[in-house]
Design an enzyme around this catalytic site. Structure first.
Site, PDB file in Angstrom:
ATOM      1  N   ASN A 174       5.639  -8.377   9.252  1.00  0.00           N
ATOM      2  CA  ASN A 174       6.292  -8.439   7.949  1.00  0.00           C
ATOM      3  C   ASN A 174       7.812  -8.468   8.096  1.00  0.00           C
ATOM      4  O   ASN A 174       8.438  -9.507   7.915  1.00  0.00           O
ATOM      5  CB  ASN A 174       5.840  -7.254   7.071  1.00  0.00           C
ATOM      6  CG  ASN A 174       6.381  -7.344   5.647  1.00  0.00           C
ATOM      7  OD1 ASN A 174       7.171  -8.224   5.302  1.00  0.00           O
ATOM      8  ND2 ASN A 174       5.960  -6.450   4.795  1.00  0.00           N
ATOM      9  N   THR A 175       8.402  -7.322   8.483  1.00  0.00           N
ATOM     10  CA  THR A 175       9.868  -7.221   8.496  1.00  0.00           C
ATOM     11  C   THR A 175      10.537  -8.338   9.300  1.00  0.00           C
ATOM     12  O   THR A 175      11.528  -8.928   8.852  1.00  0.00           O
ATOM     13  CB  THR A 175      10.285  -5.852   9.068  1.00  0.00           C
ATOM     14  OG1 THR A 175       9.665  -4.846   8.286  1.00  0.00           O
ATOM     15  CG2 THR A 175      11.794  -5.666   9.016  1.00  0.00           C
ATOM     16  N   ALA A 220       3.070  -3.452  13.010  1.00  0.00           N
ATOM     17  CA  ALA A 220       4.311  -2.674  12.878  1.00  0.00           C
ATOM     18  C   ALA A 220       5.175  -2.685  14.124  1.00  0.00           C
ATOM     19  O   ALA A 220       4.716  -2.432  15.232  1.00  0.00           O
ATOM     20  CB  ALA A 220       4.021  -1.227  12.483  1.00  0.00           C
ATOM     21  N   GLY A 221       6.420  -2.992  13.899  1.00  0.00           N
ATOM     22  CA  GLY A 221       7.428  -2.888  14.944  1.00  0.00           C
ATOM     23  C   GLY A 221       7.630  -4.147  15.765  1.00  0.00           C
ATOM     24  O   GLY A 221       8.570  -4.221  16.557  1.00  0.00           O
ATOM     25  N   GLY A 277       9.032  -1.613  10.513  1.00  0.00           N
ATOM     26  CA  GLY A 277      10.364  -2.101  10.187  1.00  0.00           C
ATOM     27  C   GLY A 277      11.397  -1.878  11.276  1.00  0.00           C
ATOM     28  O   GLY A 277      12.555  -2.241  11.112  1.00  0.00           O
ATOM     29  N   LYS A 335      -6.379  -2.308   3.633  1.00  0.00           N
ATOM     30  CA  LYS A 335      -5.604  -1.865   4.791  1.00  0.00           C
ATOM     31  C   LYS A 335      -5.165  -0.443   4.471  1.00  0.00           C
ATOM     32  O   LYS A 335      -4.358  -0.208   3.568  1.00  0.00           O
ATOM     33  CB  LYS A 335      -4.389  -2.758   5.037  1.00  0.00           C
ATOM     34  CG  LYS A 335      -3.680  -2.318   6.295  1.00  0.00           C
ATOM     35  CD  LYS A 335      -2.364  -3.011   6.512  1.00  0.00           C
ATOM     36  CE  LYS A 335      -1.673  -2.330   7.694  1.00  0.00           C
ATOM     37  NZ  LYS A 335      -0.226  -2.414   7.585  1.00  0.00           N
TER      38      LYS A 335
END
Lengths: 258, 350
Positions: free
Chosen positions: A208-209, A186-187, A160, A99
């Site tokens: 993830n976050t 992301a986001g 994040g 990635k």
């Protein structure tokens, strides 16, 4: 749905939920969240992995037989660093998949399009399966497809930030323009954000976050899994288009004669 | 500045999602103390979102206690009759091996202003050697030129830590009456020279206790904001160590309480949600454990401030007294106990 596999490169996956392993309070919780998500692709930051140590803690907690461990180049500031990191990972025996993240600005971690394209060209030529993290730029997505990347991974909003899909219009264009799978990365802060990405035709999402920093990361992983499944099912079932005017749910033409 | 006039703006701050540099005076004001519990919660959330449940670990390696400066608060002050020690390259490597064995992968090389030992050649050779094992090597030594930092970067240097000590020029002059460190501006511009050399990490800070911390915080924030915008490729970290009682018998002119410390930490976290905030072993074990989660993202552990102190543990001759004397494993266990992950490796040497 049973035959609805996610195809990336030469591999097929049942799960369309990719999980990032950063920000968890322990490897044990991370592992439990990956299990609850039934994820089959898990990204691992090379900066956090001890490539000199085969007993590395993060890798030890992931079952490489069931899960594709996807090393990421987080922290690379230019294409040279990203390429070096990918080579180090391959030399240490990790899958030759990467990635690709080139994020020269350490605060918002937005991807550098020029350096990402340069790194992708080099790594594809060296036989890597390259999954580049990009801003939601449709032309960049096409360029990366042309050089041989196996997906593009446009961001919904900065890493994040949990702000959801702020780049919706451009992600729609990317999905329309490219043939390779589009993974929204992301986001995505809530399961509903993930569902939205899937409804508009994303091939998969990476979270993830939102999972790692949830009050209960394991249950949140399960919630995302369900949302991704729901969104995918809605997409395959061809969502009816939105209309501004009311439309009766039981059409009565034929009954009422005026 | 009249801090009493900012009471109302502070109340308004509690409604904000994002904070800017202009909010800092209100956040560090006495009027904000009343709202500190709520501000701590906001800081916790911001830290969690950006950094997750992680604390990055590092360790200092002291190379020399010789110093030609006269910092009033420092035990390495050349006028002090403390025992001095310089590490040869071999001795430094032996110390580093011990630290590697403790689990550390990020190392900070520290030295007094010792032009006899701490040359660019010495540092380059040591950095090159250490980068064979360590993921990152940073330095906290006397200010160097841009060319010096470029040379060290070529040897593998990742980061530079340089505290201004105080942003108050008058106080600075009185605390550093003699020696090369007397030049306030040369020190102030040091992070910029590191930025010009494109170092991956730049650490700035000031010592709590030399001047009014509220005013210092405002200056530091301006400095940080300038560096972030100009050297946007470098990760900025901020530290604000409290001066401890030292052998030099220096009594800090300003008392800084635990609550003051937390208010400063929270204010910096709100205004700079992406910046690393670093905590050393100057603070006590209990206090350090309490700060996990609030805003601190980097901690040292198992530190000795005596050159050679890892091979030969000794109580005297250190730069400052270590308040948290736990081992790396013990600190890591304490971090894990709070639900956070102690991260010993956060970069790959490439």
């Amino acid at each position: 749905m049973t035959n609805d596999k996610l195809k990336i490169g030469d591999r097929e996956f049942n799960s369309r939920l990719l999980i990032g392993t950063g920000k968890f309070g322990s490897h044990k919780i991370m592992r439990a969240a990956v299990d609850a998500a039934e994820a089959e692709i898990v990204t691992v930051a090379l900066r956090r992995v001890d490539l000199r140590n085969p007993q590395d803690q993060i890798l030890e907690h992931l079952d490489a037989k069931k899960i594709l461990i996807l090393p990421n180049t987080a922290g690379a500031r230019d294409h040279i660093e990203a390429v070096r990191m990918a080579r180090l990972a391959a030399a240490a025996g990790l899958p030759k998949w990467v990635k690709l993240e080139v994020t020269p600005e350490p605060r918002f971690l937005l991807p550098d399009p020029i350096e990402t394209l340069k790194a992708a060209e080099i790594l594809v030529k060296e036989g890597f399966k390259v999954l580049p993290y990009i801003n939601a730029d449709p032309i960049l997505a096409k360029r990366l497809e042309e050089v041989g990347c196996v997906t593009v991974m446009p961001l919904g909003s900065p890493i994040g930030s949990n702000r959801g899909i702020k780049t919706l219009d451009n992600i729609r264009i990317i999905i329309d323009l490219v043939k390779i799978p589009v993974v929204v990365d992301a986001g995505l802060g809530k399961p509903s954000d993930a569902a939205l990405a899937m409804e508009i035709g994303a091939a998969a999402v990476l979270i993830n976050t939102a999972i790692a920093t949830a009050g209960n990361p394991v249950e949140m992983a399960r919630a995302f899994k369900l949302a991704v499944t729901a969104g995918r099912l809605a997409y395959l079932s061809r969502l009816p288009s939105e209309k501004f005017a009311a439309e009766a749910s039981s059409p009565q033409s034929g009954i009422i004669h005026s | 500045m009249n801090f009493q006039t900012v009471g109302e703006p502070v109340r308004g701050l509690l409604e904000k999602a994002e904070f800017s540099l202009g909010d800092l005076p209100a956040l560090v004001s006495p009027a904000a103390v009343e709202f500190l519990p709520q501000l701590v919660e906001i800081a916790k959330n911001k830290t969690l979102r950006q950094f997750g449940r992680t604390i990055k670990m590092y360790v200092p390696l002291y190379l020399s206690s010789f110093c030609e400066n006269n910092c009033a608060y420092c035990n390495f002050n050349q006028q002090n009759s403390t025992a001095r020690k310089r590490l040869t390259l071999d001795e430094a490597r032996q110390e580093a091996d011990l630290l590697y064995g403790f689990g550390f992968r990020h190392i900070l090389l520290v030295a007094g202003e010792d032009r006899v030992l701490i040359t660019l050649d010495y540092l380059s050779a040591l950095i090159k050697k250490l980068k064979e094992k360590f993921s990152s090597v940073s330095i906290e030594v006397a200010p160097q030129s841009t060319q010096g930092y470029q040379q060290l970067a070529a040897a593998g240097l990742d980061g530079l830590t340089i505290y201004q000590e105080t942003y108050d020029r008058q106080v600075y002059q009185s605390m550093h009456a003699k020696g090369r460190k007397n030049d306030f501006d040369y020190r102030l511009q040091t992070p910029e020279r590191g930025g010009e050399a494109n170092l991956r990490e730049i650490g700035i800070g000031f010592l709590l206790g030399l001047a009014d911390w509220r005013l210092e915080a405002i200056s530091l924030a301006q400095h940080a904001d300038f560096l972030i915008k100009r050297y946007w490729r470098s990760q900025l970290s901020i530290s604000f160590p409290r001066i401890q009682k030292i052998e030099a018998n220096f009594i800090p002119p300003y008392f800084v309480s635990d609550q003051d410390f937390i208010q400063l930490l929270v204010a910096l976290r709100l205004v700079f949600p992406h910046v690393d905030l670093t905590l050393s072993t100057r603070e006590s074990q209990n206090f350090r454990d309490q700060l996990i989660g609030i805003g601190i993202t980097r901690m040292s552990a198992a530190s000795s401030t005596v050159p050679g102190g890892y091979s030969n543990p000794q109580k005297f001759g250190g730069q400052f007294k270590v308040s948290d004397g736990r081992s790396a494993d013990q600190v890591a266990a304490a971090i894990s106990g709070t639900g956070y992950d102690p991260v010993f490796k956060d970069w790959e040497s490439i």
